[in-house]
Motif scaffolding. Structure first.
Motif, PDB file in Angstrom:
ATOM      1  N   LYS A 217     -73.261  22.590   5.749  1.00  0.00           N
ATOM      2  CA  LYS A 217     -74.354  22.639   4.782  1.00  0.00           C
ATOM      3  C   LYS A 217     -74.706  21.239   4.294  1.00  0.00           C
ATOM      4  CE  LYS A 217     -73.721  27.309   3.012  1.00  0.00           C
ATOM      5  NZ  LYS A 217     -73.424  28.114   1.827  1.00  0.00           N
ATOM      6  N   LYS A 218     -73.701  20.405   4.067  1.00  0.00           N
ATOM      7  CA  LYS A 218     -73.951  19.032   3.628  1.00  0.00           C
ATOM      8  C   LYS A 218     -74.714  18.260   4.698  1.00  0.00           C
ATOM      9  CE  LYS A 218     -69.956  18.578   0.586  1.00  0.00           C
ATOM     10  NZ  LYS A 218     -68.680  17.890   0.355  1.00  0.00           N
ATOM     11  N   THR A 219     -74.364  18.471   5.952  1.00  0.00           N
ATOM     12  CA  THR A 219     -75.054  17.797   7.049  1.00  0.00           C
ATOM     13  C   THR A 219     -76.509  18.241   7.122  1.00  0.00           C
ATOM     14  OG1 THR A 219     -72.993  17.699   8.289  1.00  0.00           O
ATOM     15  CG2 THR A 219     -75.020  17.359   9.530  1.00  0.00           C
ATOM     16  N   VAL A 220     -76.758  19.529   7.002  1.00  0.00           N
ATOM     17  CA  VAL A 220     -78.122  20.053   7.073  1.00  0.00           C
ATOM     18  C   VAL A 220     -78.957  19.513   5.916  1.00  0.00           C
ATOM     19  CG1 VAL A 220     -79.511  22.156   6.886  1.00  0.00           C
ATOM     20  CG2 VAL A 220     -77.516  22.107   8.370  1.00  0.00           C
ATOM     21  N   ILE A 221     -78.405  19.531   4.721  1.00  0.00           N
ATOM     22  CA  ILE A 221     -79.134  19.017   3.547  1.00  0.00           C
ATOM     23  C   ILE A 221     -79.413  17.526   3.709  1.00  0.00           C
ATOM     24  CG2 ILE A 221     -78.937  18.559   1.071  1.00  0.00           C
ATOM     25  CD1 ILE A 221     -77.474  21.252   0.848  1.00  0.00           C
TER      26      ILE A 221
ATOM     27  N   VAL B  38     -85.408  13.573   6.882  1.00  0.00           N
ATOM     28  CA  VAL B  38     -86.723  13.906   7.453  1.00  0.00           C
ATOM     29  C   VAL B  38     -87.812  13.737   6.400  1.00  0.00           C
ATOM     30  CG1 VAL B  38     -88.114  15.835   8.340  1.00  0.00           C
ATOM     31  CG2 VAL B  38     -85.846  15.403   9.266  1.00  0.00           C
ATOM     32  N   ALA B  39     -87.553  14.208   5.184  1.00  0.00           N
ATOM     33  CA  ALA B  39     -88.539  14.067   4.110  1.00  0.00           C
ATOM     34  C   ALA B  39     -88.810  12.597   3.816  1.00  0.00           C
ATOM     35  CB  ALA B  39     -88.048  14.788   2.861  1.00  0.00           C
TER      36      ALA B  39
ATOM     37  N   LEU C  36     -79.757  15.852   6.521  1.00  0.00           N
ATOM     38  CA  LEU C  36     -80.790  15.670   7.547  1.00  0.00           C
ATOM     39  C   LEU C  36     -82.171  16.051   7.027  1.00  0.00           C
ATOM     40  CD1 LEU C  36     -78.912  16.932  10.724  1.00  0.00           C
ATOM     41  CD2 LEU C  36     -79.546  14.577  10.175  1.00  0.00           C
ATOM     42  N   LEU C  37     -82.258  17.105   6.207  1.00  0.00           N
ATOM     43  CA  LEU C  37     -83.541  17.483   5.626  1.00  0.00           C
ATOM     44  C   LEU C  37     -84.070  16.393   4.691  1.00  0.00           C
ATOM     45  CD1 LEU C  37     -82.982  21.283   4.888  1.00  0.00           C
ATOM     46  CD2 LEU C  37     -84.489  20.269   6.604  1.00  0.00           C
ATOM     47  N   ILE C  38     -83.182  15.803   3.915  1.00  0.00           N
ATOM     48  CA  ILE C  38     -83.591  14.698   3.039  1.00  0.00           C
ATOM     49  C   ILE C  38     -84.058  13.513   3.871  1.00  0.00           C
ATOM     50  CG2 ILE C  38     -82.718  12.995   1.385  1.00  0.00           C
ATOM     51  CD1 ILE C  38     -80.956  15.267   0.232  1.00  0.00           C
TER      52      ILE C  38
END
Length: 119
Positions: free
Chosen positions: A5-9, A15-16, A11-13
């Protein structure tokens, strides 16, 4: 929170930030589309004004240019259809793999010798 979950969050940050930071750093820049860049490059190479070979079907049908919102809608619709097809194909692969694993598990258990108990 798990590491996934930390990795996904994270990566989303990232990308933003990649999408937003250029808007603030390059405030006077023009973010044109690839169609504009292509016609400018052709004009520079040939030395004459670029003229398209044909006009899009929708522009001919409505006797004018398609509004940007409609173009964006068509692009999003096309993207959604493509993602749906890719997700469907990937789901089929996952289900096929599960079914094959289930068949091999049945073969392994059925090949074991069965001892009958007489009571």
């Amino acid at each position: 929170m798990t590491a996934t979950k930390k990795t996904v969050i994270g990566l989303l940050i990232l990308v933003a930030l990649i999408a937003i930071v250029p808007l603030f750093i390059l405030q006077d820049a023009e973010f044109g589309g690839s169609d504009d860049a292509g016609s400018v490059a052709i004009s520079e190479i040939t030395g004459t004004e670029y003229e398209p070979w044909f006009t899009p079907i929708f522009e001919t049908a409505i006797n004018g240019e398609i509004p940007g919102e409609v173009e964006s809608m068509f692009f999003c619709l096309q993207t959604g259809i493509g993602v749906g097809i890719i997700a469907f194909v990937m789901g089929r692969f996952v289900e096929r793999k599960k079914q094959e694993e289930g068949k091999t598990a049945k073969k392994k258990t059925s090949s074991l010798p069965i001892k009958k108990l007489i009571v």
